[in-house]
Design an enzyme around this catalytic site. Sequence first.
Site, PDB file in Angstrom:
ATOM      1  N   ASP A  86       0.830  -1.208   0.000  1.00 54.41           N
ATOM      2  CA  ASP A  86       0.000   0.000   0.000  1.00 54.41           C
ATOM      3  C   ASP A  86       0.866   1.260   0.000  1.00 54.41           C
ATOM      4  O   ASP A  86       0.353   2.357  -0.245  1.00 54.41           O
ATOM      5  CB  ASP A  86      -1.007   0.017   1.162  1.00 54.41           C
ATOM      6  N   HIS A 148       5.524  -2.324  11.550  1.00 55.10           N
ATOM      7  CA  HIS A 148       5.070  -3.667  11.853  1.00 55.10           C
ATOM      8  C   HIS A 148       5.661  -4.713  10.906  1.00 55.10           C
ATOM      9  O   HIS A 148       5.264  -5.887  10.964  1.00 55.10           O
ATOM     10  CB  HIS A 148       3.526  -3.730  11.837  1.00 55.10           C
TER      11      HIS A 148
END
Length: 402
Positions: A86, A148
């Site tokens: 993304d 993350h």
Amino acid sequence: MASPYQAIRVSDHVYWVGAIDWAVRDFHGYLTQRGTTYNAFLVMGDRIALIDTVRSAFFDEMMARIASVVDPSRIDVIVSNHAELDHSGGLRQAIAALNPTDVHASDQGVKALIEHFGPIDNLTPVSEAQPLDLGNMGLSFIETRMLHWPDSMFSYLAEDQVLFCQDAFGMHLATSERFDDELPLDLLNYEAARYYANILMPLSTMVTKLLERYGKLGLAVKYLATDHGPIWRSRLDHIMGLYGQWAAQAPSRKAVVAYETMWGSTSRMAHAVAEGLIAQGVSTKVMKLGACHRSDIATEVLDAGALLLGTPTLNSTMLPQVADVLCYLRGLQPKNLVGAVFGSHGWNGKGVDHARESLAAMGVELVGDAVRSKYVPDATTLDQCRALGESVAHRLGQICPA
Ligand code: FEO
């Protein structure tokens, strides 16, 4: 006619040049009910840097926003703070269109980008020790490995006090507004919690360490330029405080009663369990799985102290809707929960056994025995359900006294 896609000025030298995805509703199993944004930023130094790109389908939108500020061919450097698609999906197209002198990522980011896209010209790692020279200013870097992804890092522009913090402090929220103070706080709190619960919850120990390290670094930060949702410029302490609170996952006197039902029996049991909790002063959410999404359950579990699950037995196991939620929650690794299980069955009660085993495997402290009902709960069984709710409330009272 001017392009509808204009850049938004963030600070003296920084522009938002990202994209708004009003329609996306799924991020790997997380219901993004309000869409999202893919935030990319231009740093207008003597050498111009583009920080992160956007999902590939939104490349043209990003380029139009860039062109509203500067001739895109003047961009010298692309910095990838995070290799997930993304943010890196438009990287190949950006390199082809902009022909930058340098492309930078963290050490792990270089590896991840090559593993996604193959060899990339002029791709080199940056380090915390060596800021990137943009002529009249510099970008420095903070590794946030595993927050993350292994490659994740923050970039920091000291001149404008902007921290480009990729996914951290973000939320999936598509709006025409670009800054936190342009949006209602309740909305931001809810969507930031939802994002934390569904993405960052399993990394809470590392979030706590990062917040400690961030405090020690003593960076002057006026803008938290996250990769999703509004840029924080007014409530930085607020979102940092929430992250500290969520990462601690301290138990609370709140219970989530999640259940699915075939013919109404487990539903009746769930409501009796909830009556027991509520009678003892526990804030209680009753959530029928068919009426909500797994990411709604994760969001409510984030600040709960108890998770109680109800499932009928179907074909000698739990209902698939219950298995779905348990699989999802197991990955998110919620901490400091007590729990209990209940459910109806016809000729064996293995669904309840399997749900109980799953909760135990997640580290949930189980209270009492499972309450089971053959076909339809009678008054005695419903009393047992109320008693189960009261037992969980009692245990919560011991763990977190009012
Ligand atoms: Fe927004 Fe981890 O990507």
